[in-house]
Scaffold this active site. Structure first.
Site, PDB file in Angstrom:
ATOM      1  N   LYS A  65       0.842  -1.205   0.000  1.00  0.00           N
ATOM      2  CA  LYS A  65       0.000   0.000   0.000  1.00  0.00           C
ATOM      3  C   LYS A  65       0.875   1.251   0.000  1.00  0.00           C
ATOM      4  CE  LYS A  65      -3.858  -2.397   2.158  1.00  0.00           C
ATOM      5  NZ  LYS A  65      -4.544  -2.788   3.385  1.00  0.00           N
ATOM      6  N   GLN A 111      -4.099  -1.471   9.691  1.00  0.00           N
ATOM      7  CA  GLN A 111      -4.065  -2.782   9.053  1.00  0.00           C
ATOM      8  C   GLN A 111      -4.698  -3.839   9.973  1.00  0.00           C
ATOM      9  OE1 GLN A 111      -3.071  -3.412   5.809  1.00  0.00           O
ATOM     10  NE2 GLN A 111      -3.924  -5.435   6.190  1.00  0.00           N
ATOM     11  N   ASP A 138     -10.796   3.476   4.249  1.00  0.00           N
ATOM     12  CA  ASP A 138     -11.150   2.058   4.117  1.00  0.00           C
ATOM     13  C   ASP A 138     -12.677   1.885   4.083  1.00  0.00           C
ATOM     14  OD1 ASP A 138      -9.099   0.236   3.764  1.00  0.00           O
ATOM     15  OD2 ASP A 138      -8.542   0.208   5.894  1.00  0.00           O
TER      16      ASP A 138
END
Ligand code: NAP
Length: 296
Positions: free
Chosen positions: A54, A98, A121
Site C-alpha cells: 500500500k 491494518q 477504508d
C-alpha cells in the site's frame, strides 16, 4: 468453454495512472498532496506485505504515506492515541489501520476512533451506515474494486442474479449492498450465502454472478456454477508449498481450473481483486484530499 481471465492488474494500472495524474493536478492547483497514515500493530507477515504494497502504491501515485509501526504489546490506548494524532493532522487525508489486529485489541473500538472524513477504508460505522442508506461516502475498497472489475469485464449486473458467498463487514455484506443498489453497475438481485446456508451449490448454480469471499480454498468448483457465469474470486489463502522458494503459494476461494471451464469470465488469484483493493484505497485518499482542499 474457457473463461476469459479478468485482469485486475491491467485495470488497476489504468486507474492508478488516472489517480497519479489527478494527484499532480490537485497538488499544482492547491498545494495539497494526498497523505495516507498507515498503522501496523505487530509483525504478522501477511500484514507487513500488505502495508508495504500500500505504501509503495502511494508513492507511485505521488501521494505521501506516514508509516506508524507499533509493537504487538503496545496496547489499545497507544493505538488509539496514534489514530487521534492522525485525525488531527491536516497533512493526513486517509487513515488505515491494518487488520487483523493482534489478540487483545478491540477492532470495533479501533475502527470507530478513526475520523469518518479520513476513513478511506470505509469501515467506520458512519461510512457503513451512509453506504446502507445510499448517502455519499467512502466506499469500502474491496467491494468497490469488485464492482469496477465487473464493469471492466463487461458483466451486466442489471436484473441479473448475484450470489455472494460470505457475509463479513468488509467484503460480503458491503459488496451485496453495492450490487443491490439502484443504478448503473448495480440493480442485481442478490443472495448472500454463509456457513448457515444448506447446499451452497443449489444457490451458486442459479447465479449469473458469483462473488466468492469465504476465505476457504476450493469453496467454489466448476460443477457449482451455471454455464457462462461471471466469477469474482476474493479469497486469499496461503497454501503451504515446498516447491516454492517462500514455502507457500496463494490460492483463491475458487478452484480456478474447473471454474474456468464453466464460467464466462473469472478473476485470478493473485492478480484479480487484490490490486483493485489497493487502487480503490488510493482513489478514496485522493478524494479525501480533494474534499479537504474544497473545505480550505
Ligand atoms: P471472513 O471475515 O472470514 O468471512 C468469511 C465469510 O465466509 C463468513 O461470512 C463465513 O460465514 C463465510 N464462509 C466461510 N466458509 C464458507 C462456506 N464453506 N460456505 C459458505 N460461506 C462460507 O473473511 P473476509 O474478511 O470477508 O475475507 C474473505 C476472503 O477474502 C479471505 O480469504 C480474505 O483473505 C480475502 N480478502 C481479500 C481481499 C483482497 O483485497 N483480495 C480483501 C479482503 C479480504 P459465517 O459468517 O457463517 O462464518
Amino acid at each position: 468453454m474457457q473463461a476469459k481471465t479478468i485482469d485486475g492488474k491491467a485495470l488497476s494500472a489504468r486507474i492508478r495512472a488516472e489517480i497519479a495524474e489527478k494527484t499532480e493536478k490537485l497538488f499544482n492547483e492547491t498545494g495539497i498532496r494526498p497523505g495516507l497514515g498507515v498503522i501496523l500493530v505487530g509483525e504478522n507477515p501477511a500484514s507487513v506485505s500488505y502495508v508495504t504494497a500500500k505504501e509503495k502504491a502511494c508513492a507511485e501515485s505521488g501521494m505521501v504515506s506516514r508509516d506508524i509501526r507499533l509493537p504487538a504489546d503496545a496496547g489499545q490506548d497507544a493505538l488509539t492515541a496514534e489514530i487521534r494524532k492522525l485525525n488531527a493532522d491536516p497533512s493526513i487525508h486517509g487513515i488505515l489501520v491494518q487488520l487483523p489486529l493482534p489478540q487483545g485489541y478491540d477492532e470495533r473500538a479501533t475502527i470507530a476512533a478513526i475520523a469518518p472524513e479520513k476513513d478511506v477504508d470505509g469501515f467506520t460505522p458512519v461510512n457503513a451506515g451512509k453506504m446502507l442508506i445510499g448517502e455519499d461516502c467512502f466506499l469500502p475498497c474491496t467491494p468497490h474494486g469488485i464492482i469496477k472489475l465487473l464493469e471492466f469485464a463487461g458483466v451486466e449486473t442489471q436484473g441479473r442474479h448475484a450470489v455472494v458467498v460470505g457475509r463479513s463487514n468488509i467484503v460480503g455484506k458491503p459488496v451485496a449492498l453495492l450490487l443491490a443498489r439502484k443504478g448503473k453497475n448495480a440493480n442485481a438481485t442478490v443472495t448472500i450465502c454463509h456457513t448457515g446456508t444448506p447446499d451452497l451449490a443449489r444457490f451458486t448454480r442459479e447465479a449469473d454472478i458469483v462473488i466468492a469471499a469465504a476465505g476457504r480454498p476450493k469453496t467454489i468448483t466448476g460443477d457449482m456454477l451455471k454455464p457462462g457465469a461471471a466469477v469474482v474470486d476474493v479469497g486469499v489463502n496461503r497454501i503451504p508449498d515446498a516447491t516454492r522458494q517462500r514455502g507457500w503459494r496463494l490460492e483463491g476461494d475458487c478452484d480456478f481450473e474447473s471454474c474456468s471451464k464453466t464460467a464466462s469470465c473469472i478473476t485470478p488469484v493473485p492478480g484479480g481483486v487484490g490490486p483493485m483493493t489497493i487502487t480503490m484505497l488510493l482513489w478514496n485518499t485522493l478524494e479525501s484530499a480533494a474534499r479537504a482542499a474544497r473545505r480550505a
